[in-house]
Design a protein around this motif. Structure first.
Motif, short mmCIF file in Angstrom:
data_model
loop_
_atom_site.label_atom_id
_atom_site.label_comp_id
_atom_site.label_asym_id
_atom_site.label_seq_id
_atom_site.Cartn_x
_atom_site.Cartn_y
_atom_site.Cartn_z
N LYS A 47 0.83 -1.21 0.00
CA LYS A 47 0.00 0.00 0.00
C LYS A 47 0.86 1.25 0.00
N PHE A 48 1.93 1.25 0.82
CA PHE A 48 2.81 2.41 0.90
C PHE A 48 3.46 2.69 -0.45
N HIS A 49 4.05 1.67 -1.07
CA HIS A 49 4.75 1.87 -2.34
C HIS A 49 3.78 2.26 -3.47
N LYS A 50 2.58 1.73 -3.42
CA LYS A 50 1.59 2.10 -4.43
C LYS A 50 1.25 3.58 -4.31
N LYS A 51 1.03 4.05 -3.09
CA LYS A 51 0.69 5.47 -2.89
C LYS A 51 1.88 6.38 -3.15
N ALA A 52 3.06 5.95 -2.70
CA ALA A 52 4.26 6.79 -2.83
C ALA A 52 4.69 6.99 -4.28
N ASN A 53 4.29 6.07 -5.16
CA ASN A 53 4.71 6.16 -6.56
C ASN A 53 3.62 6.67 -7.49
N LYS A 54 2.49 7.08 -6.95
CA LYS A 54 1.43 7.65 -7.78
C LYS A 54 1.97 8.83 -8.58
N PRO A 55 1.57 9.00 -9.83
CA PRO A 55 0.59 8.22 -10.59
C PRO A 55 1.20 7.02 -11.32
N ASN A 56 2.50 6.75 -11.10
CA ASN A 56 3.14 5.62 -11.77
C ASN A 56 2.72 4.31 -11.13
N CYS A 57 2.71 3.27 -11.92
CA CYS A 57 2.38 1.94 -11.44
C CYS A 57 3.68 1.18 -11.18
N VAL A 58 3.83 0.62 -9.98
CA VAL A 58 5.04 -0.10 -9.62
C VAL A 58 4.75 -1.60 -9.61
N ASP A 59 5.54 -2.35 -10.36
CA ASP A 59 5.42 -3.80 -10.38
C ASP A 59 6.28 -4.35 -9.24
#
Length: 199
Positions: free
Chosen positions: A123-135
């Motif tokens: 959840k943290f990495h998803k929010k921290a990298n918005k708007p990019n998508c992290v695999d």
């Protein structure tokens, strides 16, 4: 001589700079990346190769988020140029948002080294990298693969983030500073970084 030392933020690692490293090395910059060692990666605290004050010597420190507080203070002090990406002087704002952010950070702290750890980090990495998508699954070092010592360091660094209330130690008035903020960052309350603009 043109040098860069990069410092990742909380729960990150030095591999996040891989594309940056390739670009700068292709332009004849000397690149080094600091590493906190949250995962199964050895910690690394680089130093400048050249510390003279000659005009042609450029020493650029690039810090992401908490990285401005994690980077070696002597590296920061001797930098001729500093790039602060989504950085802050204090993380927890004063005022209405204070309580909700404190609660969220405490939930993150309590999730470390529990069955909830993986979901929290995702959840943290998803929010921290918005708007990019992290695999997350294909990430070179796997951001979920914490070491035992890394978990302790992660907790201590989260405490540092929670207690931050001043400019990063080592900021030098003679350095040229560039502040870069992401408009879609879902982690950081931008009201708390105003002191950086008065540095």
């Amino acid at each position: 001589m043109k040098e860069i030392i990069a410092m990742h933020g909380w729960a990150g690692d030095s591999h996040q700079w891989s594309s940056w490293e390739k670009i700068f090395k292709s332009c004849d910059w000397k690149w080094q990346a600091s590493e906190r060692g949250y995962k199964n990666i050895s910690t690394h605290t680089p130093k400048w190769n050249h510390n003279s004050n000659q005009v042609e010597h450029k020493r650029v420190a690039i810090c992401h988020s908490l990285g401005s507080h994690l980077i070696d203070k002597n590296v920061l002090f001797s930098a001729t140029h500093i790039v602060l990406i989504n950085s802050f002087s204090r993380f927890i704002p004063i005022g209405k948002k204070n309580r909700s952010i404190k609660m969220a950070l405490n939930r993150m702290m309590n999730a470390i080294d529990t069955p909830d750890e993986e979901a929290m980090l995702r959840k943290f990495h998803k929010k921290a990298n918005k708007p990019n998508c992290v695999d997350i699954e294909s990430n070179e070092s796997n951001i979920l693969n914490l070491s035992a010592s890394g978990r302790l360091r992660l907790k201590n660094d989260l405490k540092l983030l929670m207690n931050s209330n001043s400019l990063p130690i080592g900021l030098n008035n003679s350095s040229k500073v560039l502040i870069v903020n992401s408009e879609q960052d879902y982690i950081f309350p931008w009201s708390t970084n105003s002191i950086l603009y008065h540095f």
